[in-house]
Enzyme design. Sequence first.
Site, PDB file in Angstrom:
ATOM      1  N   ASN A  42      37.322  84.386 -54.865  1.00 37.20           N
ATOM      2  CA  ASN A  42      37.790  85.122 -53.686  1.00 37.20           C
ATOM      3  C   ASN A  42      36.695  85.921 -52.984  1.00 37.20           C
ATOM      4  OD1 ASN A  42      40.285  84.029 -54.005  1.00 37.20           O
ATOM      5  ND2 ASN A  42      41.247  85.856 -54.877  1.00 37.20           N
ATOM      6  N   ARG A  47      43.103  78.924 -47.604  1.00 38.39           N
ATOM      7  CA  ARG A  47      43.492  80.221 -47.027  1.00 38.39           C
ATOM      8  C   ARG A  47      42.288  80.892 -46.357  1.00 38.39           C
ATOM      9  NH1 ARG A  47      47.744  83.250 -45.213  1.00 38.39           N
ATOM     10  NH2 ARG A  47      47.215  85.435 -45.376  1.00 38.39           N
ATOM     11  N   ARG A  80      52.928  84.506 -46.454  1.00 33.20           N
ATOM     12  CA  ARG A  80      51.526  84.835 -46.213  1.00 33.20           C
ATOM     13  C   ARG A  80      51.174  84.928 -44.721  1.00 33.20           C
ATOM     14  NH1 ARG A  80      47.728  81.675 -50.353  1.00 33.20           N
ATOM     15  NH2 ARG A  80      46.746  83.721 -50.487  1.00 33.20           N
ATOM     16  N   ILE A 135      49.638  86.360 -41.084  1.00 35.54           N
ATOM     17  CA  ILE A 135      48.307  86.916 -40.766  1.00 35.54           C
ATOM     18  C   ILE A 135      48.433  87.965 -39.652  1.00 35.54           C
ATOM     19  CG2 ILE A 135      46.919  84.968 -41.565  1.00 35.54           C
ATOM     20  CD1 ILE A 135      46.734  84.065 -38.579  1.00 35.54           C
ATOM     21  N   ASP A 136      49.630  88.556 -39.539  1.00 36.13           N
ATOM     22  CA  ASP A 136      49.862  89.534 -38.469  1.00 36.13           C
ATOM     23  C   ASP A 136      48.886  90.710 -38.537  1.00 36.13           C
ATOM     24  OD1 ASP A 136      51.380  89.966 -40.890  1.00 36.13           O
ATOM     25  OD2 ASP A 136      52.290  91.698 -39.919  1.00 36.13           O
ATOM     26  N   ASP A 191      47.425  87.439 -59.139  1.00 40.53           N
ATOM     27  CA  ASP A 191      46.801  86.173 -59.534  1.00 40.53           C
ATOM     28  C   ASP A 191      46.816  85.956 -61.057  1.00 40.53           C
ATOM     29  OD1 ASP A 191      46.366  85.634 -56.902  1.00 40.53           O
ATOM     30  OD2 ASP A 191      44.201  85.960 -56.929  1.00 40.53           O
ATOM     31  N   ILE A 236      53.999  91.190 -54.835  1.00 35.60           N
ATOM     32  CA  ILE A 236      53.089  90.813 -53.745  1.00 35.60           C
ATOM     33  C   ILE A 236      53.601  89.573 -53.002  1.00 35.60           C
ATOM     34  CG2 ILE A 236      50.682  90.263 -53.120  1.00 35.60           C
ATOM     35  CD1 ILE A 236      50.887  93.019 -54.393  1.00 35.60           C
TER      36      ILE A 236
HETATM   37  C1  UD1 Z   1      43.899  87.302 -51.444  1.00 38.95           C
HETATM   38  C2  UD1 Z   1      43.480  86.300 -52.473  1.00 38.95           C
HETATM   39  C3  UD1 Z   1      44.657  85.877 -53.353  1.00 38.95           C
HETATM   40  C4  UD1 Z   1      45.368  87.093 -53.900  1.00 38.95           C
HETATM   41  C5  UD1 Z   1      45.680  88.102 -52.813  1.00 38.95           C
HETATM   42  C6  UD1 Z   1      46.267  89.390 -53.360  1.00 38.95           C
HETATM   43  C7  UD1 Z   1      41.708  85.175 -51.301  1.00 38.95           C
HETATM   44  C8  UD1 Z   1      41.211  83.925 -50.675  1.00 38.95           C
HETATM   45  N1  UD1 Z   1      42.936  85.136 -51.812  1.00 38.95           N
HETATM   46  O1  UD1 Z   1      44.826  86.609 -50.608  1.00 38.95           O
HETATM   47  O2  UD1 Z   1      44.157  85.082 -54.411  1.00 38.95           O
HETATM   48  O3  UD1 Z   1      46.582  86.656 -54.491  1.00 38.95           O
HETATM   49  O4  UD1 Z   1      44.500  88.424 -52.084  1.00 38.95           O
HETATM   50  O5  UD1 Z   1      45.414  89.929 -54.298  1.00 38.95           O
HETATM   51  O6  UD1 Z   1      41.008  86.153 -51.413  1.00 38.95           O
HETATM   52  N2  UD1 Z   1      50.296  90.231 -45.711  1.00 38.95           N
HETATM   53  C9  UD1 Z   1      50.994  90.459 -44.548  1.00 38.95           C
HETATM   54  N3  UD1 Z   1      50.327  90.324 -43.355  1.00 38.95           N
HETATM   55  C10 UD1 Z   1      49.012  89.995 -43.285  1.00 38.95           C
HETATM   56  C11 UD1 Z   1      48.305  89.774 -44.484  1.00 38.95           C
HETATM   57  C12 UD1 Z   1      48.967  89.895 -45.688  1.00 38.95           C
HETATM   58  O7  UD1 Z   1      52.187  90.755 -44.585  1.00 38.95           O
HETATM   59  O8  UD1 Z   1      48.487  89.901 -42.171  1.00 38.95           O
HETATM   60  C13 UD1 Z   1      50.987  90.326 -47.021  1.00 38.95           C
HETATM   61  C14 UD1 Z   1      51.050  88.957 -47.719  1.00 38.95           C
HETATM   62  O9  UD1 Z   1      52.155  88.200 -47.281  1.00 38.95           O
HETATM   63  C15 UD1 Z   1      51.186  89.358 -49.162  1.00 38.95           C
HETATM   64  C16 UD1 Z   1      50.339  90.631 -49.245  1.00 38.95           C
HETATM   65  O10 UD1 Z   1      50.223  91.105 -47.899  1.00 38.95           O
HETATM   66  O11 UD1 Z   1      52.522  89.685 -49.455  1.00 38.95           O
HETATM   67  C17 UD1 Z   1      48.978  90.435 -49.856  1.00 38.95           C
HETATM   68  O12 UD1 Z   1      48.226  89.567 -49.066  1.00 38.95           O
HETATM   69  P1  UD1 Z   1      46.649  89.656 -48.950  1.00 38.95           P
HETATM   70  O13 UD1 Z   1      46.119  90.797 -49.749  1.00 38.95           O
HETATM   71  O14 UD1 Z   1      46.284  89.557 -47.535  1.00 38.95           O
HETATM   72  O15 UD1 Z   1      46.239  88.315 -49.678  1.00 38.95           O
HETATM   73  P2  UD1 Z   1      45.222  87.227 -49.205  1.00 38.95           P
HETATM   74  O16 UD1 Z   1      44.027  87.860 -48.591  1.00 38.95           O
HETATM   75  O17 UD1 Z   1      45.917  86.140 -48.473  1.00 38.95           O
END
Ligand code: UD1
Length: 416
Positions: free
Chosen positions: A23, A91, A120, A122-123, A303, A325
């Site tokens: 990551n 991702r 997941r 990306i907002d 994870d 999460i």
């Molecule tokens: C990263 C890791 C993933 C890990 C996660 C949480 C990478 C490539 N992947 O994923 O392995 O499981 O961190 O430790 O680094 N969310 C929103 N809006 C957003 C972004 C996130 O609502 O714009 C929510 C997601 O749906 C989720 C939570 O926030 O419920 C955590 O997501 P995030 O920390 O962003 O995970 P990733 O960066 O996708």
Amino acid sequence: MEVLKIIGGKKLSGTIEIGGAKNSAVALVPAAILSDRVAIKNVPNISDIESLEIILNYLGASFTKNGDELTIESLTMENKPITLEYSKMLRASSYFMGALLGKYKHAEMYFPGGCSIGERPIDLHLSGFEALGATVTNDGDKYIIDADKLIGADIKLKFASVGATINILLASVLAEGKTTIKNAAREPEVGNVIDLLNDMGAKISGKDSDLLVVEGVESLSGGSVKVIPDRIEAGTYIIAGVMNGDNLKINNVIPSHFSSLTDKLLEMGADIKIFDDYVVTNKVDNLKPIKIVTEVYPGFPTDLQQPITSLLTLADGTSIVKELIYENRFQNVPYLIQMGADIEVNGRELKINGPAKLLGCEVITTDLRAGAALILAALSAEGETTIKEIKHVLRGYENIINKLTKVGGEISLEDV
Ligand code: UD1
């Protein structure tokens, strides 16, 4: 079709070397395009990195590999829309949004791919870009993110998202003025990205805290960084050692990065000894049940939720796992039940009644960590397990078959 065959019950003994963090590496590669030349050391040999190399190639950047060192040169790069196919590869393709926006003030790409473990969205990434002065429009499914110029802003994340924190950093390092990110993710991988950006001449303070301050600079120069050890890979093998270890050494780790795991394993009565940069584990019987709640760092990592569930099926009593999460991260459970586990699923909570006697059978991997969980279960099950869709695991675990074979696991990839 390639499947993984595992004969369970073999003791794991010897040393497993932990590679660079997936990551971190998948964010450091897109970050590199913000300057002309960046060297990244300790890059893991995983297919997610190969996917990023394909995208770099498409953008006209060049990269050279020397062992585990990847050097990326972006002088010949062009800002092209990242196609649907490339966006969906992983991702972390989403980090090209922040990096291209920061570099060219314009980025075009689709919703990123990655494991199917929940919605997941990306907002938070997009609203961060908008706070910096960009507009986000849609052309069909494609996002077009554009700015005349990027101007520093105060951004408060409603959730401490790893992806949003890194993407906002990538977009803001070349913005005019000061950006603050409140409720920033504190995961060590974010700190690794900050180390690279600062080495390239960015001015980011607050590393490892939930308040990051970025003083925008006019340009970035070349830089280098070493990828930190993968705490999730380390945690997976430590759990393997608790399930099957006979003096199994997990080497080249930063134990403070996974103390939320080792604290829980010690609470279960596991035999783990923690040293400065390695951990030694042994299998013990009569492990106590525990309760796990997944949280942002430094809490228990989502994870490792699926991997530890395999261990909890063997504990003596009822364990509880709460996944806070992601809304769909129990896809390993039906297969564990098929192998003999007694698990009840109730919304985002699991009730695991142990100890179970796991038996090998045919199972399917649905996502990266579900695959790791099934490998752990198979290693301690009686008989042979066949695991399909193993590509998910190869995306994120470097040389997993060789690493486990070297310490005595009976595991092989077969064409069927
Ligand atoms: C990263 C890791 C993933 C890990 C996660 C949480 C990478 C490539 N992947 O994923 O392995 O499981 O961190 O430790 O680094 N969310 C929103 N809006 C957003 C972004 C996130 O609502 O714009 C929510 C997601 O749906 C989720 C939570 O926030 O419920 C955590 O997501 P995030 O920390 O962003 O995970 P990733 O960066 O996708």
